[in-house]
Design a protein around this motif. Structure first.
Motif, PDB file in Angstrom:
ATOM      1  N   TRP A   1       0.855  -1.179   0.000  1.00  0.00           N
ATOM      2  CA  TRP A   1       0.000   0.000   0.000  1.00  0.00           C
ATOM      3  C   TRP A   1       0.896   1.234   0.000  1.00  0.00           C
ATOM      4  CZ3 TRP A   1      -0.680   3.752   4.100  1.00  0.00           C
ATOM      5  CH2 TRP A   1      -1.647   4.720   3.806  1.00  0.00           C
TER       6      TRP A   1
ATOM      7  N   PHE B   1      -0.384  -1.612 -13.294  1.00  0.00           N
ATOM      8  CA  PHE B   1      -1.234  -1.128 -12.209  1.00  0.00           C
ATOM      9  C   PHE B   1      -0.678   0.204 -11.715  1.00  0.00           C
ATOM     10  CE2 PHE B   1      -1.843  -5.643 -12.342  1.00  0.00           C
ATOM     11  CZ  PHE B   1      -3.165  -5.859 -11.972  1.00  0.00           C
TER      12      PHE B   1
ATOM     13  N   MET C   1      -0.626   2.472  -8.962  1.00  0.00           N
ATOM     14  CA  MET C   1      -1.004   2.331  -7.561  1.00  0.00           C
ATOM     15  C   MET C   1      -1.554   3.654  -7.007  1.00  0.00           C
ATOM     16  SD  MET C   1       2.307   0.078  -6.378  1.00  0.00           S
ATOM     17  CE  MET C   1       1.626  -0.402  -4.783  1.00  0.00           C
TER      18      MET C   1
ATOM     19  N   HIS D   1      -6.344   1.887  -2.668  1.00  0.00           N
ATOM     20  CA  HIS D   1      -6.311   0.456  -2.913  1.00  0.00           C
ATOM     21  C   HIS D   1      -5.061  -0.172  -2.309  1.00  0.00           C
ATOM     22  CE1 HIS D   1      -9.096   1.803  -6.091  1.00  0.00           C
ATOM     23  NE2 HIS D   1      -9.631   0.594  -5.986  1.00  0.00           N
TER      24      HIS D   1
ATOM     25  N   TYR E   1      -2.624  -3.750  -2.799  1.00  0.00           N
ATOM     26  CA  TYR E   1      -2.282  -4.657  -3.883  1.00  0.00           C
ATOM     27  C   TYR E   1      -1.657  -5.915  -3.280  1.00  0.00           C
ATOM     28  CZ  TYR E   1      -3.101  -0.400  -6.468  1.00  0.00           C
ATOM     29  OH  TYR E   1      -3.694   0.734  -6.969  1.00  0.00           O
TER      30      TYR E   1
ATOM     31  N   LYS F   1      -5.964  -6.191  -6.982  1.00  0.00           N
ATOM     32  CA  LYS F   1      -6.220  -4.819  -6.545  1.00  0.00           C
ATOM     33  C   LYS F   1      -7.477  -4.807  -5.691  1.00  0.00           C
ATOM     34  CE  LYS F   1      -7.000  -0.174  -8.476  1.00  0.00           C
ATOM     35  NZ  LYS F   1      -7.121   0.610  -9.736  1.00  0.00           N
TER      36      LYS F   1
ATOM     37  N   GLU G   1      -9.979  -2.620  -3.063  1.00  0.00           N
ATOM     38  CA  GLU G   1     -10.373  -1.294  -2.576  1.00  0.00           C
ATOM     39  C   GLU G   1     -10.358  -1.256  -1.056  1.00  0.00           C
ATOM     40  OE1 GLU G   1     -13.956   1.989  -3.224  1.00  0.00           O
ATOM     41  OE2 GLU G   1     -14.086  -0.009  -4.136  1.00  0.00           O
TER      42      GLU G   1
END
Length: 299
Positions: A51, A66, A68, A72, A74, A139, A141
């Motif tokens: 994060w 992705f 970041m 979110h 990961y 990913k 949330e």
């Protein structure tokens, strides 16, 4: 006072319940300021959770990028090949290049928001068979619960970075487990694999320090080696030989993380003939040499 032994485990119901045994093992948890995160084609035998409190980080898996963001987290399952970048300071196009420093209570995070990636990460294992799920980058949330846990964990890591109290450990485990509940069911096919394959996997975990042959493994379930090899590949999406190699390297990573054993000692303790054979296998699995991994110069 009379001590009651067993007595159906104190359960008054005749309805038997079956639970999944999840063996969560924490390897590390850190909160860093990163000014360089150029890591290419990394593969590790444990789960990784990332994060970033600010934007600018990238994760790449196969052709998927992705971007970041702070809303979110990961999650990267074991044996997933991936790369990472900090876009504001992207220099190298190959190899593993990381630089930064631990974020402590002496730092004002706002002062570093533009020049550093404010980076939280956890490495962990879940035990057999959950460390052998399908690769990819997940990913997830942030929910209000996860966000509150992150705030607590990162603030504590700024104060204490070594000897964690029970409360921190419990909240860290709760955070990981809550995050995992957001993963779709397609990732967890391992819980439904053939019992014969599970028996061999469990045997391999217990005897991982030995040299394990296909013939020996297949005899455990009374199958011909070729037939069992086909079954294993169908169930686990990996050959039995590569699975055993991966588990040996996973064990070696654990030893490097939690002991001061030398590379030679770890190699011999896992049934490798010499350090050089071990190093070749280790690099083929992780993309790093044992020496680089042992140094801890990666995230």
């Amino acid at each position: 006072m009379k001590f009651v032994k067993n007595a159906d485990l104190g359960d008054p119901s005749a309805n038997k319940q079956n639970f999944i045994d999840l063996k969560l093992k924490l390897l590390c948890c850190r909160y860093w300021l990163l000014n360089l995160w150029d890591c290419h084609d990394m593969v590790f035998p444990f789960w990784r959770l990332y994060w970033n409190k600010n934007s600018g980080g990238q994760l790449i898996h196969q052709e998927q990028i992705f971007e970041m963001d702070p809303n979110h987290i990961y999650i990267i399952p074991p044996f997933t090949s991936f790369s990472s970048h900090y876009k504001k300071n992207h220099i190298y196009n190959e190899g593993i290049h990381v630089s930064g420093k631990h974020l402590t209570s002496h730092f004002n995070e706002n002062d570093y928001n533009d020049k550093y990636l404010i980076h939280f990460f956890i490495h962990f294992n879940l035990g057999v068979p959950f460390d052998n799920v399908y690769p990819g980058i997940l990913k997830i949330e942030l929910t209000d619960y996860l966000r509150e846990r992150l705030e607590y964990l990162t603030e504590r890591l700024k104060i204490e970075n070594k000897d964690f109290k029970l409360t921190f450990n419990l909240k860290l485990q709760a955070f990981i487990k809550e995050a995992l509940t957001n993963i779709g069911p397609e990732l967890w096919k391992a819980i439904n694999i053939d019992e014969r394959v599970l028996k061999v996997i469990r045997y391999a975990e217990v005897h991982i320090s030995q040299k394990l042959s296909n013939t020996e493994m297949s005899s455990l379930v009374n199958m011909a080696p070729n037939s069992f090899a086909r079954l294993f590949k169908e169930e686990m999406n990996i050959t039995l030989h590569n699975f055993i190699q991966n588990r040996k390297i996973a064990k070696s990573c654990e030893l490097f993380e939690h002991t001061s054993k030398s590379i030679e000692t770890v190699a011999f303790s896992l049934g490798f003939s010499d350090r050089y054979h071990f190093s070749r296998v280790f690099k083929s699995v992780t993309g790093l040499t044992p020496a680089v991994y042992k140094s801890g110069k990666y995230t």
